[in-house]
Design a protein around this motif. Structure first.
Motif, PDB file in Angstrom:
ATOM      1  N   ILE A 247       1.231   6.748  -0.240  1.00  0.00           N
ATOM      2  CA  ILE A 247       2.600   6.236  -0.446  1.00  0.00           C
ATOM      3  C   ILE A 247       2.904   5.140   0.580  1.00  0.00           C
ATOM      4  O   ILE A 247       3.443   4.078   0.243  1.00  0.00           O
ATOM      5  CB  ILE A 247       3.636   7.389  -0.303  1.00  0.00           C
ATOM      6  N   VAL A 248       2.525   5.413   1.847  1.00  0.00           N
ATOM      7  CA  VAL A 248       2.786   4.428   2.907  1.00  0.00           C
ATOM      8  C   VAL A 248       2.036   3.128   2.608  1.00  0.00           C
ATOM      9  O   VAL A 248       2.601   2.029   2.673  1.00  0.00           O
ATOM     10  CB  VAL A 248       2.367   5.001   4.294  1.00  0.00           C
ATOM     11  N   ALA A 249       0.759   3.265   2.247  1.00  0.00           N
ATOM     12  CA  ALA A 249      -0.049   2.068   1.952  1.00  0.00           C
ATOM     13  C   ALA A 249       0.504   1.325   0.747  1.00  0.00           C
ATOM     14  O   ALA A 249       0.548   0.083   0.741  1.00  0.00           O
ATOM     15  CB  ALA A 249      -1.501   2.479   1.690  1.00  0.00           C
ATOM     16  N   ASP A 250       0.951   2.067  -0.265  1.00  0.00           N
ATOM     17  CA  ASP A 250       1.514   1.441  -1.467  1.00  0.00           C
ATOM     18  C   ASP A 250       2.773   0.643  -1.107  1.00  0.00           C
ATOM     19  O   ASP A 250       2.947  -0.506  -1.553  1.00  0.00           O
ATOM     20  CB  ASP A 250       1.846   2.521  -2.500  1.00  0.00           C
ATOM     21  N   ALA A 251       3.625   1.259  -0.279  1.00  0.00           N
ATOM     22  CA  ALA A 251       4.866   0.575   0.123  1.00  0.00           C
ATOM     23  C   ALA A 251       4.542  -0.710   0.888  1.00  0.00           C
ATOM     24  O   ALA A 251       5.138  -1.763   0.630  1.00  0.00           O
ATOM     25  CB  ALA A 251       5.700   1.515   0.988  1.00  0.00           C
ATOM     26  N   ILE A 252       3.572  -0.606   1.811  1.00  0.00           N
ATOM     27  CA  ILE A 252       3.211  -1.789   2.613  1.00  0.00           C
ATOM     28  C   ILE A 252       2.641  -2.893   1.717  1.00  0.00           C
ATOM     29  O   ILE A 252       3.048  -4.053   1.798  1.00  0.00           O
ATOM     30  CB  ILE A 252       2.201  -1.409   3.728  1.00  0.00           C
ATOM     31  N   LEU A 253       1.725  -2.527   0.827  1.00  0.00           N
ATOM     32  CA  LEU A 253       1.088  -3.536  -0.039  1.00  0.00           C
ATOM     33  C   LEU A 253       2.102  -4.179  -0.996  1.00  0.00           C
ATOM     34  O   LEU A 253       2.043  -5.382  -1.255  1.00  0.00           O
ATOM     35  CB  LEU A 253      -0.064  -2.910  -0.825  1.00  0.00           C
ATOM     36  N   THR A 254       3.030  -3.371  -1.497  1.00  0.00           N
ATOM     37  CA  THR A 254       4.055  -3.915  -2.401  1.00  0.00           C
ATOM     38  C   THR A 254       4.966  -4.878  -1.644  1.00  0.00           C
ATOM     39  O   THR A 254       5.330  -5.947  -2.142  1.00  0.00           O
ATOM     40  CB  THR A 254       4.874  -2.763  -3.028  1.00  0.00           C
ATOM     41  N   LEU A 255       5.285  -4.471  -0.411  1.00  0.00           N
ATOM     42  CA  LEU A 255       6.139  -5.320   0.435  1.00  0.00           C
ATOM     43  C   LEU A 255       5.445  -6.659   0.705  1.00  0.00           C
ATOM     44  O   LEU A 255       6.063  -7.729   0.582  1.00  0.00           O
ATOM     45  CB  LEU A 255       6.398  -4.587   1.759  1.00  0.00           C
ATOM     46  N   VAL A 256       4.168  -6.577   1.041  1.00  0.00           N
ATOM     47  CA  VAL A 256       3.396  -7.800   1.313  1.00  0.00           C
ATOM     48  C   VAL A 256       3.380  -8.693   0.068  1.00  0.00           C
ATOM     49  O   VAL A 256       3.516  -9.913   0.166  1.00  0.00           O
ATOM     50  CB  VAL A 256       1.943  -7.434   1.740  1.00  0.00           C
ATOM     51  N   TYR A 257       3.298  -8.077  -1.112  1.00  0.00           N
ATOM     52  CA  TYR A 257       3.242  -8.835  -2.367  1.00  0.00           C
ATOM     53  C   TYR A 257       4.516  -9.663  -2.548  1.00  0.00           C
ATOM     54  O   TYR A 257       4.466 -10.788  -3.040  1.00  0.00           O
ATOM     55  CB  TYR A 257       3.073  -7.851  -3.529  1.00  0.00           C
TER      56      TYR A 257
END
Lengths: 259, 265
Positions: A247-257
């Motif tokens: 979940i943390v990685a998904d949030a970070i990657l989505t934010l970066v996107y």
């Protein structure tokens, strides 16, 4: 022991555990490079891809078909009310390709293969099989962890693509039932909404999630010390910690996107 | 191969399992590690073999310090050892043949499958292991698993072997065969470190006895010298083996050179 000593001890233990985990991860990465460049048996890797990738296909197919159908039903009933019917294709791509595909596939694989890896390695520790690898001069990280990391990561990327295809197919079948539409027209509209960044983002997430699931599962598998009763405890920890990190990685990657 | 331990400690959390062990094992000698259950025999052997790192202290094999090596260098040293585990520790997800082939595949990728098979067949024939090699370890009896594990420890032709309870669980025929193996290796001048309570091994194979109790080294000396000890705890531990077989007593007395000597005076 007074409370501040207990807190201090706990903090130190957590810090050591964190450093150990990072060291383990660094070791896995290092051995992965060695594994890829060296000519050696790919037996464990083949079995891991077979178990994680091939055997998970039916469950992924059912889930993605169902979700694709649900998204299109909701979209078709809501979007035209706002005069945004054409957005359904963008929403399908965003939800299925960029978000649900990678994360749901990762959850399924974490629950399925993550527990299996932790349990298998944990049992190998208890029966001294890991020590037998060490005694024979075979690095368990290189021989056991790396093929699992590569196998899970590769399988997750392929399963994600598979999820996307089935999810979009599912939505087509439902759309065809509600409002007859040509296959070419439907997929033409989808392809127009799809960008290379969507595909890249989806694959990147799958790679990151695959590395997280497999590294966490192998780490907790090796954390078993002596008793078979530790095996299910570590398997549960592996899934719980894996979900949080996903979940943390998904949030970070989505934010970066979106940055 | 020479093995040395220097002030070795091993602890888990706050519990000390091995305390200040210093011992040097000469090339070609056969050392029998003795001590009551839970005294730390298997742990000591695993530390000597470089399988487990000590909490502190030095472990040297042929002068190379195992505690200061990186993993890759350690694996090269470990390749030259054999280790027989007490509970066999066979890889359950492989067949017997794969268990025996893997060490050769990893360490000798240049060996042809025929050469590997010849090595396996030679050792199976030597130890008279006649079961189907395509079986999984789970289908084998305890004794058969032990024999397979023994063969696995020999496939790389190690100079130094650690045997943890080598004859426990074996039938009479295999029992004798393993004793012959130990004798043969002794004659070949190979270093052997054997954890056992077996009186025949003590009398016929061991050059030295290493006695530990509750993680502490009580004694490391020749068999003959240790039978004359005055230490009541060492006497107690040795007598557990001596009582098991009358032949042991006569062998010890033979070593001492006189049947009139009472070992415990």
């Amino acid at each position: 022991m007074v409370i501040h000593e207990r807190i201090g001890k706990r903090v130190l233990e957590s810090f050591h555990a964190f450093l150990y985990g990072m060291g383990f991860f660094a070791s896995v990465l290092k051995e992965t490079v060695v594994y890829i460049t060296r000519r050696q048996s790919r037996r464990v890797l083949t079995f891991q891809i077979l178990f994680t990738g091939v055997e998970a296909l039916p469950v992924i197919a059912v889930l993605s078909l169902g979700l694709g159908a649900v998204i299109i039903i909701q979209g078709v009933s809501l979007l035209p009310q706002f005069g945004q019917g054409q957005l359904i294709y963008t929403i399908l791509i965003t939800v299925i390709t960029r978000e649900l595909g990678p994360i749901l596939t990762a959850f399924i694989i974490a629950a399925r293969s993550g527990t299996a890896i932790s349990t298998e390695l944990g049992n190998m520790v208890v029966s001294h099989e890991i020590e037998a690898y060490i005694a024979t001069g075979i690095n368990p990280i290189s021989y056991l962890a790396v093929p699992r990391v590569l196998g899970v990561t590769f399988s997750l990327v392929v399963l994600n693509l598979y999820f996307n295809i089935f999810g979009l197919l599912g939505s087509y079948f439902v759309t065809a039932l509600i409002r007859p539409i040509g296959f070419q027209e439907y997929f033409g509209n989808l392809l127009n909404a799809l960008t290379i960044v969507d595909v890249g983002s989806s694959i990147l997430k799958s790679v990151v999630f695959g590395v997280i699931i497999s590294s966490v599962a192998t780490y907790y598998g090796f954390q078993v010390e002596q008793a078979s009763t530790e095996v299910p405890v570590m398997a549960i920890r592996s899934v719980g910690r894996g979900f949080v990190l996903l979940i943390v990685a998904d949030a970070i990657l989505t934010l970066v996107y979106y940055l | 191969m020479k093995a040395e331990l220097e002030h070795v400690y091993f602890s888990v959390h706050d519990t000390i399992l091995l305390e200040d062990i210093t011992v040097g094992i000469e090339t070609g000698s056969a050392v029998m590690v003795m001590g009551p259950s839970g005294s730390g025999k298997s742990l000591l052997m695993k530390i000597m073999a470089g399988i487990i790192q000590p909490t502190s202290g030095r472990v040297r094999i042929d002068g190379q310090d195992l505690t200061r090596m990186n993993e890759r260098a350690l694996n090269i040293v470990r390749r030259d050892h054999g280790f027989l585990f007490q509970d066999s520790a066979l890889w359950q997800n492989m067949t017997v043949l794969q268990n025996l082939s893997l060490p050769m595949q990893v360490h000798h990728p240049d060996w042809s499958p025929t050469r590997m098979r010849e090595q396996i067949d030679r050792l199976c024939s030597y130890l008279r292991y006649e079961e189907d090699l395509s079986q999984r370890p789970a289908t084998l009896s305890f004794g058969e698993r032990k024999l397979v594990s023994l063969i696995r420890s020999l496939v790389l032709e190690p100079e130094l072997i650690f045997f943890d309870e080598p004859r426990t669980g074996l039938d009479a025929k295999s029992h004798d065969r393993v004793l012959e193996l130990l004798k043969d290796r002794k004659e070949q001048g190979k270093t052997q470190i054997i954890s056992s309570h077996d009186s025949e091994i003590a009398s016929m194979i061991a050059d030295f006895l290493l006695v530990i109790d509750r993680g502490k080294l009580l004694a490391y000396d020749t068999v003959a010298n240790l039978t004359r000890t005055d230490d009541p705890r060492i006497k107690e531990i040795l007598s557990a083996v001596l009582d098991l077989s009358s032949s042991y007593d006569s062998d010890i007395l033979e070593i001492l050179g006189s049947s009139d000597i009472d070992p415990f005076g």
